[in-house]
Design an enzyme around this catalytic site. Structure first.
Site, PDB file in Angstrom:
ATOM      1  CB  SER A 142     -22.844  18.458 -19.155  1.00  0.00           C
ATOM      2  OG  SER A 142     -21.451  18.594 -18.910  1.00  0.00           O
ATOM      3  CE1 TYR A 155     -21.588  21.197 -14.415  1.00  0.00           C
ATOM      4  CE2 TYR A 155     -20.155  21.154 -16.143  1.00  0.00           C
ATOM      5  CZ  TYR A 155     -21.261  20.843 -15.629  1.00  0.00           C
ATOM      6  OH  TYR A 155     -22.317  20.668 -16.800  1.00  0.00           O
TER       7      TYR A 155
END
Length: 326
Positions: A142, A155
């Protein structure tokens, strides 16, 4: 693999979001799909939607944090089709809020799903790729794998880990030219993922967007199956974040941190939630959640902000060079 007819493609996290969109994108190519996710019913819905497009689709309920379950997923694909051509490690989740506010057990679940899920999938498929002497491994990273993600630190840790793992593995496999390892770095995508994540910020998490569509990311993944590349950004804000942090990490950290703190201050109060991090939830089975998405190639407000950071980073770099030369 320019022609994906009869290619065997394994996709994790296929019950919603990018995984579901990717399965639906592969279906018209004639690929044979093996789909995995924790929730059996939404997973079967995805498989049936692929079958309606003429694809073979096998649904294999799988928790990617369970190493044995992921090995069973690979075995199911081999038993059904005799080989695996493409494996897409797609599962991702997160906890939003100050790191110390959320239970450590929940933070560990994020690492188990994102990073260890990728490790498990890769470990399960690599022996088959090595035996076949070919295959395409695609790992979902990401934009958060290129720049900090304040208030989602675990994350970010998992995504930085996936990026480093993928780049390292690619070099380990240089003696196997038929095996390709790719990483995908999307900007913000409109999926049920935000609702599925845990929220310990005490505030509603509702970024203004606009967002990429999961279908746009899915098309990139299909393209990588045809023509593998090492790292691919999806959405120019992802590239801007990479450039900004590469040029001026301190400035970028401060800028992103200030923006996140301001956004949380403005957001309405909301109770804490574990989301679907520890256990699956019945809601959120589509590809999108209904947020505003890009319908053109023009930049978003978020992209403009990141582009601005890139320009500031360049200015900081230039100032540093001039100072050293002086």
């Amino acid at each position: 693999m320019p022609n994906l007819q009869n290619a065997v493609v394994v996709i994790t996290g296929a019950s919603s979001g990018i995984g579901k969109a990717t399965a639906l994108a592969f279906a018209p190519t004639g690929a044979r799909l093996v789909l995995a996710a924790r929730r059996p019913e939404p997973l079967e819905v995805t498989a049936e939607a692929c079958r309606r497009q003429g694809a073979e689709a096998l649904a294999v309920p799988t928790d990617v944090t369970d190493e044995a379950a992921v090995q069973a997923l690979a075995s199911a694909a081999i038993e059904a089709h005799g080989r695996i051509d493409v494996w897409f490690n797609n599962v991702g989740t997160g906890v939003v809020g100050p790191y110390w506010e959320a239970p450590l057990a929940l933070q560990k679940k994020v690492v188990e799903a994102n990073l260890f899920g990728t490790l498990h999938g890769t470990y399960a498929v690599l022996p088959h790729f090595l035996r076949q002497r070919r295959g395409v491994l695609i790992n979902m990273v990401s934009m958060g794998g290129w720049s900090p993600t304040p208030f989602a630190a675990t994350y970010a840790a998992s995504k930085y880990g996936i990026r480093g793992f993928t780049a390292s593995l690619r070099q380990e496999l240089t003696g196997h030219p038929g095996i390709h390892v790719s990483a995908v770095f999307p900007a913000l995508v409109d999926t049920p993922g935000l609702a599925h994540g845990a929220n310990y910020s005490g505030r509603a998490i509702d970024p203004p967007g606009p967002f990429l569509t999961p279908e746009a990311v899915a098309q990139v993944v299909v393209g990588l199956a045809r023509r593998p590349r090492a790292e691919v950004a999806v959405g120019w804000p992802a590239s801007a974040a990479r450039i900004a942090y590469g040029l001026a990490p301190v400035l970028t950290e401060r800028g992103v941190g200030a923006a996140m703190r301001a956004a949380l201050r403005r957001a309405r109060p909301e109770g804490r939630s574990e989301g679907a991090v520890a256990q699956p939830v019945p809601t959120g089975t589509g590809t999108r959640s209904g947020k505003p998405v890009w319908h053109a190639r023009g930049p978003s407000l978020g992209g403009l902000a990141l582009g601005g950071l890139g320009l500031l980073a360049g200015a900081e770099l230039l100032a540093g060079i001039l100072t050293r030369r002086g």
